[in-house]
Scaffold this motif. Sequence first.
Motif, PDB file in Angstrom:
ATOM      1  N   LEU A   1       0.179  -3.353  -5.698  1.00  0.00           N
ATOM      2  CA  LEU A   1       0.518  -2.143  -5.592  1.00  0.00           C
ATOM      3  C   LEU A   1      -0.251  -1.323  -5.412  1.00  0.00           C
ATOM      4  O   LEU A   1      -1.215  -0.755  -6.577  1.00  0.00           O
ATOM      5  CB  LEU A   1       1.674  -1.321  -6.550  1.00  0.00           C
ATOM      6  N   ILE A   2      -0.667  -0.806  -4.195  1.00  0.00           N
ATOM      7  CA  ILE A   2      -1.579  -0.035  -4.770  1.00  0.00           C
ATOM      8  C   ILE A   2      -1.913   1.399  -4.254  1.00  0.00           C
ATOM      9  O   ILE A   2      -1.152   1.524  -3.205  1.00  0.00           O
ATOM     10  CB  ILE A   2      -3.143  -0.169  -3.537  1.00  0.00           C
ATOM     11  N   ASP A   3      -2.222   1.896  -5.125  1.00  0.00           N
ATOM     12  CA  ASP A   3      -1.656   3.481  -5.131  1.00  0.00           C
ATOM     13  C   ASP A   3      -3.302   4.623  -3.745  1.00  0.00           C
ATOM     14  O   ASP A   3      -4.417   4.014  -3.575  1.00  0.00           O
ATOM     15  CB  ASP A   3      -2.424   4.638  -6.975  1.00  0.00           C
TER      16      ASP A   3
ATOM     17  N   LEU B   1       0.543  -1.144  -0.094  1.00  0.00           N
ATOM     18  CA  LEU B   1       0.089  -0.237   0.029  1.00  0.00           C
ATOM     19  C   LEU B   1       1.009   1.324   0.313  1.00  0.00           C
ATOM     20  O   LEU B   1       2.098   0.780   0.482  1.00  0.00           O
ATOM     21  CB  LEU B   1      -0.924   0.259   1.397  1.00  0.00           C
ATOM     22  N   MET B   2       0.612   2.075  -1.074  1.00  0.00           N
ATOM     23  CA  MET B   2       1.787   3.269  -0.815  1.00  0.00           C
ATOM     24  C   MET B   2       0.482   4.358  -1.033  1.00  0.00           C
ATOM     25  O   MET B   2      -0.426   4.788  -0.852  1.00  0.00           O
ATOM     26  CB  MET B   2       1.823   3.439  -2.710  1.00  0.00           C
ATOM     27  N   VAL B   3       1.528   5.330   0.469  1.00  0.00           N
ATOM     28  CA  VAL B   3       0.456   6.058   1.280  1.00  0.00           C
ATOM     29  C   VAL B   3       1.568   7.270   1.168  1.00  0.00           C
ATOM     30  O   VAL B   3       2.742   7.659   0.165  1.00  0.00           O
ATOM     31  CB  VAL B   3       0.113   6.414   2.639  1.00  0.00           C
TER      32      VAL B   3
ATOM     33  N   HIS C   1       1.309  -5.924   3.456  1.00  0.00           N
ATOM     34  CA  HIS C   1       2.257  -7.006   3.857  1.00  0.00           C
ATOM     35  C   HIS C   1       3.368  -5.848   4.158  1.00  0.00           C
ATOM     36  O   HIS C   1       4.319  -5.604   4.477  1.00  0.00           O
ATOM     37  CB  HIS C   1       2.211  -7.997   2.551  1.00  0.00           C
ATOM     38  N   ALA C   2       3.209  -4.151   3.418  1.00  0.00           N
ATOM     39  CA  ALA C   2       4.225  -3.490   3.676  1.00  0.00           C
ATOM     40  C   ALA C   2       3.304  -2.138   3.133  1.00  0.00           C
ATOM     41  O   ALA C   2       2.074  -2.358   2.137  1.00  0.00           O
ATOM     42  CB  ALA C   2       5.240  -3.684   2.292  1.00  0.00           C
TER      43      ALA C   2
ATOM     44  N   ILE D   1       4.834   3.724  -7.609  1.00  0.00           N
ATOM     45  CA  ILE D   1       4.504   2.883  -8.124  1.00  0.00           C
ATOM     46  C   ILE D   1       5.015   2.151  -9.671  1.00  0.00           C
ATOM     47  O   ILE D   1       5.140   1.430  -9.490  1.00  0.00           O
ATOM     48  CB  ILE D   1       2.639   2.726  -7.710  1.00  0.00           C
ATOM     49  N   GLY D   2       5.143   3.385 -10.323  1.00  0.00           N
ATOM     50  CA  GLY D   2       5.260   2.833 -11.964  1.00  0.00           C
ATOM     51  C   GLY D   2       6.841   2.199 -12.365  1.00  0.00           C
ATOM     52  O   GLY D   2       6.778   1.321 -13.035  1.00  0.00           O
ATOM     53  N   LYS D   3       7.724   3.391 -11.119  1.00  0.00           N
ATOM     54  CA  LYS D   3       8.997   2.426 -11.041  1.00  0.00           C
ATOM     55  C   LYS D   3       9.204   1.396 -10.270  1.00  0.00           C
ATOM     56  O   LYS D   3      10.238   0.192 -11.040  1.00  0.00           O
ATOM     57  CB  LYS D   3      10.193   3.994 -10.268  1.00  0.00           C
TER      58      LYS D   3
END
Length: 315
Positions: free
Chosen positions: A197-199, A114-116, A230-231, A127-129
């Motif tokens: 990968l969740i934006d 999860l990206m915050v 998980h991250a 996320i793309g990278k």
Amino acid sequence: MNDTTETKKPSWWRRLSGGLKRTSSSIGNALAEFVSKRKLDKAMLEEIEDVLLRADLGTEVSARIAAAVGVGRYDKMISANDVKEIVASEVEKVLAQVARPLVIDAVKKPFVILMVGVNGSGKTTTIGKLAAKFTGEGRKVMLAAGDTFRAAAIEQLKIWGERTKSPVIAGAQGADSASLAFNAVTAAKDDGRDVLLIDTAGRLQNRKELMNELEKVVRVIRKVDATAPHAVLLVLDATVGQNALSQVEAFARTAGVTGLVMTKLDGTARGGILVALAEKHRLPVHFIGVGEGVDDLAPFTARDFAQAIAGTEAT
């Protein structure tokens, strides 16, 4: 990018030291101004500490470095290079505690990341990278366009999906981000994906309703997989300086941040903020970014960063 330009691309060290040039120059130039003109005394140590504080290294680290410079050197001439070497050594000690790679547990399938972060920190690009990195390692990746507020973020993620040949779970602009996350985890599970990968929408850390929404995303993900996410990676923009400290506090409280990614280090003289963050929060730093290119995001290494920020040569 064609093969010819690829081969001419500078090494990561060159890009890192180039990216941190504004920070290392602000330290180096200030040191050069007063260090070589007189013998080391208490006033000079205070000046050294001030220089490091202005580069956002934080009060504890700056005081510790100034104290280290003073050991056995009082009343002697000292060069700016001597001080830089000590800066590099002390900064490396702090960063060595947090420089940890992001480990993808193959047993957890999909491994949900999860990206915050706040608006404009570079989440979607990161996320793309990461998708490019993981697919390059042979992993099956899926992307979820959970920033449902911005049509541009959804489109950007779809482009990264095409580039990395990764399916993208997306809804219409304004769709419920928690529902989208739920659908994405379910789809990634059904499709046997290795990494999801969740934006998420950029949100200010002081907007309670937005932080509550992020908590809901985490809760809903756990309905599909109790061990996920998980991250939780917090993407920080280095140019915000001290504000990054409060961002880490708020996002760690709300989403249980497990690691940091710092972007835009090439656009600031405040690269030292990463040192202050490491000293205060001790969260793992997984990646740093020094440019827009897909390979301008790299795993974080303590020694390289310490030497680049101090302006000393890589050994």
